[in-house]
Write a protein that holds these residues in place. Sequence first.
Motif, short mmCIF file in Angstrom:
data_model
loop_
_atom_site.label_atom_id
_atom_site.label_comp_id
_atom_site.label_asym_id
_atom_site.label_seq_id
_atom_site.Cartn_x
_atom_site.Cartn_y
_atom_site.Cartn_z
N LEU A 241 0.83 -1.21 0.00
CA LEU A 241 0.00 0.00 0.00
C LEU A 241 0.86 1.25 0.00
O LEU A 241 0.55 2.24 -0.68
N PHE A 242 1.95 1.22 0.77
CA PHE A 242 2.85 2.38 0.86
C PHE A 242 3.45 2.68 -0.52
O PHE A 242 3.47 3.84 -0.96
N LEU A 269 -1.04 -5.44 -4.14
CA LEU A 269 -1.39 -4.23 -3.41
C LEU A 269 -0.78 -2.98 -4.03
O LEU A 269 -1.40 -1.91 -4.05
N ALA A 270 0.45 -3.10 -4.53
CA ALA A 270 1.13 -1.93 -5.09
C ALA A 270 0.66 -1.62 -6.51
O ALA A 270 0.72 -0.47 -6.95
N SER A 271 0.20 -2.66 -7.21
CA SER A 271 -0.12 -2.62 -8.65
C SER A 271 1.19 -2.74 -9.43
O SER A 271 2.19 -2.07 -9.10
N PRO A 272 1.21 -3.59 -10.45
CA PRO A 272 2.46 -3.87 -11.18
C PRO A 272 3.18 -2.63 -11.69
O PRO A 272 4.41 -2.54 -11.62
N ASN A 373 8.07 -3.27 -13.01
CA ASN A 373 6.70 -3.49 -13.49
C ASN A 373 6.08 -4.77 -12.92
O ASN A 373 5.38 -5.51 -13.60
N GLY A 374 6.37 -5.00 -11.64
CA GLY A 374 5.75 -6.10 -10.94
C GLY A 374 6.34 -7.47 -11.19
O GLY A 374 5.83 -8.47 -10.68
N THR A 375 7.42 -7.54 -11.95
CA THR A 375 8.06 -8.83 -12.22
C THR A 375 9.53 -8.77 -11.79
O THR A 375 10.12 -7.68 -11.72
#
Length: 385
Positions: A241-242, A269-272, A373-375
């Motif tokens: 979230l942060f 939670l962060a989004s990719p 990018n989330g990976t």
Amino acid sequence: MNLKFVKKVMATGLVLAQLAMGLSVQAEETIKIGGNFELSGATASYGTPMSKGVRLAIKQANEAGGVLGKQLEYIEYDNRSDLTETVSVAKRLVGEGVVGVVGPAPSGNVLAQMPVLEEAQVPSVAPAATLDGITYNDRGELYKYFFRVAFEDSYQGSLAGQYAVNQLQAKRAALVSDQAVDSSLGLADAFKESFTEAGGEIVYTDSIQSGDTDFTATISSLLSQDFDVLYLPLYYNEAGLFIKQARELGLTQPIIGGDGLHSPTLIDLASPQYATDIYFTSHFSTTSDVEAVQTFVKDYQEEYGEEPDTFSATAYDAACLLLDAIERAGEAEPTSIKAALEATQDFEGVTGVFSVDEHHNPVKAALMIKLENGTIASTEYVEAE
């Protein structure tokens, strides 16, 4: 109980003898392993994958014929993320005759359990207790029956501080920790010391509280500061979230954290798109090309329909280490198991190859993982200088 095991038991003649006496075959012919985990409550998101990792290790061992020719009986209870209940579970497991315990998840719960198991002389292996000095009591005496497979907070924090200066070329750092979590504070202290010793300067510190969901005030303060890197030693629920809020508000600097960030939940939670330029120290990565790791990932996915995270991996290693010690001990007797755990050398786990030192800590390198990018964009082994 599988067919192979049934045949072995029947061959000994014990089945008929015990049925005649009205006794339980299971009571005589299994080795009992205990699990003390957070399956509900505030830290269930850590305890649940650990439970899955242990269950997989037990299942695989039983399918391979058990340990010392006997099947394993896994007895697990939910401590509800509560210190008092953690103690109650430990006492219950001792009463049920387990020869070793895996868990709990957080260092605080591990500390609560330890006096019970130490008095009962039952070995335990903690998957993710990273608190500095946790293997010693308040009198400076080593807990004889306690071991862990996770490296200390100070080790992770030191690595992160050196990495920020040497690899990221950072000169000024900001730091946000969780004031309610001992491991977060330990990571923060170690990072401060390491970063400054390497020539960096800490220009801003702040804290959040576990369970917080709105970090706007802290992030607004950060945006008014001049820094090159943010150290964020939080667990993934708050960290996700942060990061999302920070990136949305315009914070662009690299963010480094500890092993608490290593979970798919962080990405969710962060989004990719916001989980970019994120680094964290960890024990495990599904992208490793090590054969044992890829086998574990495949088996875990087949069993649970999801990828393992660092918590399920460390718990898997904790269980496998305990079972390996029982095998090496030659008997399911706690004192012999303890001696075998102490003698561990070059244990090949999915979190790396490690030995157990005189402080009952693992000696191993850490992974530094980078997200883009989330990976996972890269992983590299790092050791403190």
